[in-house]
Design an enzyme around this catalytic site. Structure first.
Site, PDB file in Angstrom:
ATOM      1  CD  GLU A 295      -3.102  -0.647   0.213  1.00 35.07           C
ATOM      2  OE1 GLU A 295      -2.902   0.036  -0.667  1.00 35.07           O
ATOM      3  OE2 GLU A 295      -4.389  -1.297   0.228  1.00 35.07           O
TER       4      GLU A 295
HETATM    5  C1  BLG Z   1     -10.428   0.121  -1.253  1.00 38.97           C
HETATM    6  C2  BLG Z   1     -11.007   0.306   0.328  1.00 38.97           C
HETATM    7  C3  BLG Z   1     -12.412  -0.656   0.138  1.00 38.97           C
HETATM    8  C4  BLG Z   1     -13.077  -0.169  -1.171  1.00 38.97           C
HETATM    9  C5  BLG Z   1     -12.475  -0.441  -2.438  1.00 38.97           C
HETATM   10  O1  BLG Z   1     -11.392   0.834  -2.335  1.00 38.97           O
HETATM   11  O2  BLG Z   1      -9.523   1.188  -1.190  1.00 38.97           O
HETATM   12  N1  BLG Z   1     -10.182  -0.560   1.100  1.00 38.97           N
HETATM   13  C6  BLG Z   1      -9.758   0.228   2.087  1.00 38.97           C
HETATM   14  O3  BLG Z   1     -10.048   1.339   2.184  1.00 38.97           O
HETATM   15  C7  BLG Z   1      -8.654  -0.368   2.925  1.00 38.97           C
HETATM   16  O4  BLG Z   1     -12.963  -0.488   1.134  1.00 38.97           O
HETATM   17  O5  BLG Z   1     -14.313  -1.142  -1.090  1.00 38.97           O
HETATM   18  S1  BLG Z   1     -15.720  -0.697  -0.773  1.00 38.97           S
HETATM   19  O6  BLG Z   1     -15.789  -0.283   0.368  1.00 38.97           O
HETATM   20  O7  BLG Z   1     -16.527  -2.055  -0.949  1.00 38.97           O
HETATM   21  O8  BLG Z   1     -16.188   0.001  -2.144  1.00 38.97           O
HETATM   22  C8  BLG Z   1     -13.259   0.123  -3.501  1.00 38.97           C
HETATM   23  O9  BLG Z   1     -13.557   1.417  -3.493  1.00 38.97           O
HETATM   24  C9  BLG Z   1      -6.952   1.028  -1.297  1.00 38.97           C
HETATM   25  C10 BLG Z   1      -8.334   0.935  -2.013  1.00 38.97           C
HETATM   26  C11 BLG Z   1      -8.239   1.651  -3.284  1.00 38.97           C
HETATM   27  C12 BLG Z   1      -6.896   1.810  -3.448  1.00 38.97           C
HETATM   28  N2  BLG Z   1      -6.018   1.411  -2.213  1.00 38.97           N
HETATM   29  C13 BLG Z   1      -6.638   0.007  -0.462  1.00 38.97           C
HETATM   30  O10 BLG Z   1      -6.027  -1.233  -1.214  1.00 38.97           O
HETATM   31  C14 BLG Z   1      -6.451   2.904  -3.862  1.00 38.97           C
HETATM   32  O11 BLG Z   1      -5.767   3.902  -3.274  1.00 38.97           O
HETATM   33  N3  BLG Z   1      -6.753   3.360  -5.302  1.00 38.97           N
HETATM   34  C15 BLG Z   1      -6.177   4.913  -5.855  1.00 38.97           C
HETATM   35  C16 BLG Z   1      -5.007   4.448  -6.737  1.00 38.97           C
HETATM   36  S2  BLG Z   1      -4.711   5.735  -7.451  1.00 38.97           S
HETATM   37  O12 BLG Z   1      -4.279   6.975  -6.808  1.00 38.97           O
HETATM   38  O13 BLG Z   1      -5.729   6.167  -8.441  1.00 38.97           O
HETATM   39  O14 BLG Z   1      -3.583   5.719  -8.268  1.00 38.97           O
END
Ligand code: BLG
Length: 490
Positions: free
Chosen positions: A317
């Site tokens: 992460e």
């Molecule tokens: C996750 C959430 C989930 C959520 C999904 O997104 O975050 N997890 C956490 O907060 C730990 O709860 O599921 S939902 O609640 O059922 O919708 C989907 O929305 C986090 C993700 C998103 C990702 N990292 C943990 O793995 C992230 O940061 N994405 C953005 C990347 S960027 O900035 O666009 O490059």
């Protein structure tokens, strides 16, 4: 020795000397001696000698593991016999044991089937191709050919094929000096290069791939000759029954892909993480993890999750950076969305302790809430996927798998479907629509890789091993006080 046996041996020697051994042997009325394979099957035990090293065989908190161990375990299962492993202190010891009359029947220890060894062992078909590599330390002048080895402090494993090669080289380069040591393993040689205690060593490419992540300064100088084959070894005088069975088994695992999967798992970090990723991870293991290890352990204990899995998630992460922020406003060491943070009672996402606790709690909740038909270890991989993409999109991917005739309960099948969630032709037909499923596949794959490495560096047997501990600088590693048995169970 029984007098009768002594007599038989003397008689046999005499008969052989007079050249009528075969003639008389064929007239003998004695029961034919069982073959090695028949004896193993009758006794129900296969005895294998190996080396204790991360690339071959070691104990982690879940028990025995390692590439050679996993492969030889499958072989024993195929034969329907119990596997008994013993470890040799060094290669000379290993070959000596193999030749003992009541010694192990097989050696599975990353052995190069070299010409020089044909007199001490009989080798199977190859199962892995490796290239010997000269290793130097980043910052030193890079040697590029054998002549550059002269005048350097070089150490290799005693009795290794690399020592054999260096000796051959001395014929043309008499000034070349090197030390052979029986007190070290490959991991120690790499550490010594990393810490500037020696200038160079020679190791096989697979062993480097396995260990590279721990030593950020270690680099390949040049390939030391052509690639060679690793084989399992049997005593030189053994009959061919076991050899044939081994060759048959190795052909089978090659064909059905299970050999490749094992290679990927044990030697594929660099393929998955890339060289830069592997070096960086090694650095961060030393520099960053110690700051947060206690938080991971605490959260792991509270949530009944292996702390190393949480640490692996944290690395994927944020590379263990508490102030990480994504473009979409997801924040903190465990990258919690605002919604998840609120639901988990996290007031300050940038506080590493809170973030780790919230992330751990969330992962445990997801894991517990997954469908009953998802079983370990896949259940854990599904939980990780949902942590990243959300449970709704994961269920879409499982449905896509089902529609394709794949198994929605197998991670291997569902991960093939996840990238489709970002393609209109597919996501337009799903319930929850577009999602960056390809990223989730990387997410889970990387975490599994980090988790494997963390498991290796915190294996209980390394406790008290100053060499390895000092190489990693991880305080308090390998205090194995958790209860859960299965590393893939949350
Ligand atoms: C996750 C959430 C989930 C959520 C999904 O997104 O975050 N997890 C956490 O907060 C730990 O709860 O599921 S939902 O609640 O059922 O919708 C989907 O929305 C986090 C993700 C998103 C990702 N990292 C943990 O793995 C992230 O940061 N994405 C953005 C990347 S960027 O900035 O666009 O490059």
């Amino acid at each position: 020795m029984f007098p009768q046996t002594a007599f038989r041996m003397r008689a046999a020697a005499w008969l052989m000397a007079t050249g009528i051994f075969l003639l008389l042997g064929s007239c003998s009325s004695e029961e034919p001696k069982p073959t090695t394979l028949e004896r193993i099957q009758k006794e129900g035990v296969l005895r294998v000698v190996t080396r204790n090293s991360p690339a071959t065989y070691f104990q982690d908190r879940n028990g025995e593991t390692g590439f050679e161990y996993e492969l030889v375990k499958r072989f024993a299962e195929n034969l329907g016999v119990e596997l008994k492993i013993e470890t040799a202190d060094n290669l000379d010891d290993l070959y000596a044991r193999l030749s003992q009359a009541d010694g192990p029947e097989l050696a599975a220890a990353g052995l190069v089937a070299s010409e020089g060894r044909k007199s001490v062992a009989k080798f199977s078909q190859p199962y892995l191709e490796v290239t010997p590599q000269v290793i130097y330390r980043d910052g030193d002048r890079r040697p590029s050919r054998p002549e550059d080895l002269v005048g350097k402090r070089i150490m290799v494993l005693q009795g290794s094929s690399h020592a054999e090669q260096l000796r051959e080289l001395q014929a043309t380069l008499p000034e070349l000096k090197f030390e052979e040591s029986s007190a070290v393993e490959v991991v120690d040689l790499l550490r010594m290069v990393d810490e500037d205690q020696i200038d160079l060593t020679v190791v096989d490419s697979n062993e480097l791939a396995m260990n590279q992540v721990y030593f950020s300064k270690v680099r390949v100088a040049f390939d030391f000759g052509d690639s060679r084959n690793l084989g399992w070894a049997m005593a030189p005088g053994a009959d061919d029954s076991l050899l044939q069975e081994v060759d048959h088994f190795l052909a089978l695992v090659e064909e059905n892909g299970s050999l490749q999967r094992l290679k990927d798992r044990y030697y594929g970090h660099v393929d998955v993480l890339g060289y830069v990723g592997a070096y960086t991870f090694a650095q961060h293991l030393r520099q960053r993890l110690p700051r947060y290890e206690q938080h991971f352990r605490q959260a792991g204990e509270q949530q009944k999750v292996d702390w190393r899995l949480l640490a692996a998630v944290g690395y994927q992460e944020s590379m263990w950076q508490p102030d990480a922020t994504s473009k979409t406003g997801v924040r903190g060491l465990m990258m919690l969305t605002q919604g998840t943070a609120q639901a988990m009672g996290v007031a300050n996402r940038l506080d590493p302790r809170q973030s780790i606790q919230g992330g751990g709690k969330y992962l445990a909740l997801i894991h517990a809430g997954l469908a009953d038909e998802l079983t370990e270890p896949d259940r854990t991989w599904f939980a990780l996927a949902a942590y990243n993409i959300g449970i709704a999109h994961l269920s879409d991917a499982r449905k896509l798998a089902q529609n394709e005739g794949l198994d929605p309960n197998k991670w291997l099948d569902v991960q093939k479907m996840l990238p489709r969630l970002s393609q209109k032709q597919w996501y337009s037909k799903t319930r929850y629509g577009y999602a960056r499923g390809g990223e989730t596949v990387h997410f889970v794959r990387n975490i599994r890789r980090y988790y494997d490495i963390l498991t290796w560096v915190t294996q209980p047997q390394l406790e008290g091993n100053q060499m390895v501990n000092s190489a990693l600088h991880i305080p308090g590693i390998a205090k194995d006080d958790e209860q859960d048995e299965d590393k893939s169970t949350l």
